[in-house]
Design a protein around this motif. Structure first.
Motif, mmCIF file in Angstrom:
data_model
loop_
_atom_site.group_PDB
_atom_site.id
_atom_site.type_symbol
_atom_site.label_atom_id
_atom_site.label_comp_id
_atom_site.label_asym_id
_atom_site.label_seq_id
_atom_site.Cartn_x
_atom_site.Cartn_y
_atom_site.Cartn_z
ATOM 1 N N UNK A 212 0.824 -1.209 0.000
ATOM 2 C CA UNK A 212 0.000 0.000 0.000
ATOM 3 C C UNK A 212 0.859 1.261 0.000
ATOM 4 N N UNK A 213 1.917 1.247 0.790
ATOM 5 C CA UNK A 213 2.815 2.403 0.825
ATOM 6 C C UNK A 213 3.437 2.633 -0.547
ATOM 7 N N UNK A 214 3.864 1.553 -1.177
ATOM 8 C CA UNK A 214 4.436 1.646 -2.521
ATOM 9 C C UNK A 214 3.410 2.174 -3.515
ATOM 10 N N UNK A 215 2.169 1.695 -3.414
ATOM 11 C CA UNK A 215 1.122 2.130 -4.340
ATOM 12 C C UNK A 215 0.839 3.618 -4.194
ATOM 13 N N UNK A 216 0.761 4.089 -2.960
ATOM 14 C CA UNK A 216 0.411 5.494 -2.729
ATOM 15 C C UNK A 216 1.558 6.447 -3.040
ATOM 16 N N UNK A 217 2.777 6.061 -2.677
ATOM 17 C CA UNK A 217 3.900 6.992 -2.787
ATOM 18 C C UNK A 217 4.599 6.952 -4.137
ATOM 19 N N UNK A 218 4.549 5.820 -4.820
ATOM 20 C CA UNK A 218 5.321 5.690 -6.062
ATOM 21 C C UNK A 218 4.476 5.419 -7.305
ATOM 22 N N UNK A 219 3.313 4.833 -7.139
ATOM 23 C CA UNK A 219 2.500 4.467 -8.308
ATOM 24 C C UNK A 219 1.297 5.378 -8.506
ATOM 25 N N UNK A 220 1.035 6.248 -7.556
ATOM 26 C CA UNK A 220 -0.161 7.105 -7.564
ATOM 27 C C UNK A 220 -1.444 6.279 -7.651
ATOM 28 N N UNK A 221 -1.401 5.063 -7.130
ATOM 29 C CA UNK A 221 -2.578 4.201 -7.071
ATOM 30 C C UNK A 221 -3.218 4.384 -5.704
ATOM 31 N N UNK A 222 -4.359 5.061 -5.668
ATOM 32 C CA UNK A 222 -5.030 5.373 -4.415
ATOM 33 C C UNK A 222 -6.516 5.044 -4.531
ATOM 34 N N UNK A 223 -7.228 5.280 -3.443
ATOM 35 C CA UNK A 223 -8.680 5.095 -3.460
ATOM 36 C C UNK A 223 -9.361 6.034 -4.438
ATOM 37 N N UNK A 224 -8.694 7.118 -4.812
ATOM 38 C CA UNK A 224 -9.268 8.108 -5.714
ATOM 39 C C UNK A 224 -8.915 7.846 -7.175
ATOM 40 N N UNK A 225 -8.250 6.712 -7.442
ATOM 41 C CA UNK A 225 -7.849 6.411 -8.824
ATOM 42 C C UNK A 225 -8.979 5.723 -9.595
ATOM 43 N N UNK A 226 -10.112 6.405 -9.671
ATOM 44 C CA UNK A 226 -11.228 5.886 -10.451
ATOM 45 C C UNK A 226 -11.766 4.578 -9.916
ATOM 46 N N UNK A 227 -12.472 3.852 -10.780
ATOM 47 C CA UNK A 227 -13.125 2.613 -10.358
ATOM 48 C C UNK A 227 -12.103 1.518 -10.057
ATOM 49 N N UNK A 228 -10.962 1.538 -10.728
ATOM 50 C CA UNK A 228 -9.947 0.525 -10.432
ATOM 51 C C UNK A 228 -9.394 0.723 -9.026
#
Length: 294
Positions: A212-228
């Motif tokens: 999760x830390x990697x997703x939020x800090x480096x991939x910009x993959x968050x709860x706000x990243x659309x339906x995915x």
């Protein structure tokens, strides 16, 4: 819950405990927590404090209520009828959990198979694309029309998710070995493999936190990243919560084993937690395939 049948409990009587404060205590705790969450979502300052208070009260309720059940079990107050009711209750509980995850997998399936193709103008929904989101392409993963939350990268299946899959599958094996050891009366092997099971569970949680830390800090993959992003974190987050609860339950069972609880023929508390853990394993396998892999 450990000893379902004993000469101390009449076989034709169903044990009914005396009045208990825990049901009303738990109801108040849940009400307090939900009110706190509602206030929190509406940006009221007292929301986080109230929800935390409710959560702590709920933990106290679980500890106290299960403590009473363990005490009743070790006092040989339960018989076969009570054991059957425990088993039926656990089966229905797991069924409710199946439906819980089915709702989120259903949302994922609907988005991938229907909503996204329609917005992309596939089939008879071509006018949806022309009138609402012209030039939107049918692709998965997607952050939706207008790139909600910005661009992002996905987590590859063969990274931490594959390691976590191996951990959970291994934990299922160690738990099965522990169960067979319990039925064979081998307490040493039981304690070793049961400890290995909940330690693997906590390691899974640690690695998921790293993911999760990697997703939020480096991939910009968050709860706000659309339906995915929303379906990804709802599915993996709730599953991680279930793994945490399961690992805690396994740790409690382990401490009970160290104290000499359970016999080779009467150990439903162990079996109930084992059912739950295997259910969590199966959900992860489905999640790994449809969220990370495909």
């Amino acid at each position: 819950m450990a000893h379902a049948h004993s000469s101390h409990a009449p076989s034709d009587k169903y044990y009914v405990p005396h009045s208990s404060p825990w049901p009303i205590f738990g109801s108040v705790a849940l009400f307090t927590m939900m009110c706190g969450v509602a206030l929190w979502l509406n940006h009221v300052a007292a929301g986080p404090w109230l929800s935390t208070l409710g959560l702590l009260a709920l933990i106290v309720m679980f500890a106290g209520w299960f403590g009473n059940v363990i005490s009743e079990s070790e006092s040989r107050l339960y018989n076969d009828a009570v054991d059957r009711s425990f088993r039926m209750g656990m089966m229905w509980f797991i069924f409710s959990e199946v439906m819980f995850f089915a709702a989120f997998f259903g949302a994922l399936f609907y988005a991938r198979q229907f909503s996204i193709p329609w917005l992309g103008g596939e089939g008879v929904k071509v006018f949806t694309n022309l009138l609402l989101w012209n030039n939107y392409e049918n692709a998965w993963p997607t952050n939706g029309p207008e790139a909600v939350g910005g661009t992002f990268e996905v987590i590859p299946a063969l990274g931490l998710p594959a390691i976590n899959t191996a951990l959970l599958l291994t934990s299922g094996v160690t738990l099965t070995i522990a169960h067979h050891a319990l039925k064979a009366g081998n307490r040493k092997m039981l304690n070793i493999f049961l400890a290995a099971t909940f330690l693997l569970g906590f390691l899974f949680i640690f690695l998921q936190a790293e993911e999760y830390i990697h997703a939020y800090t480096e991939l910009n993959l968050t709860l706000h990243s659309g339906v995915y992003g929303s379906t990804f974190f709802l599915l993996t987050g709730f599953h991680g919560f279930h793994v945490t609860i399961g690992a805690i339950m396994l740790a409690v069972i382990w401490f009970r084993c160290l104290k000499g609880h359970f016999t080779p023929t009467n150990h439903f508390a162990f079996e109930g937690v084992a059912w739950y853990w295997h259910f969590v394993d199966v959900v992860w396998l489905i999640l790994f395939v449809f969220v990370y892999w495909l």
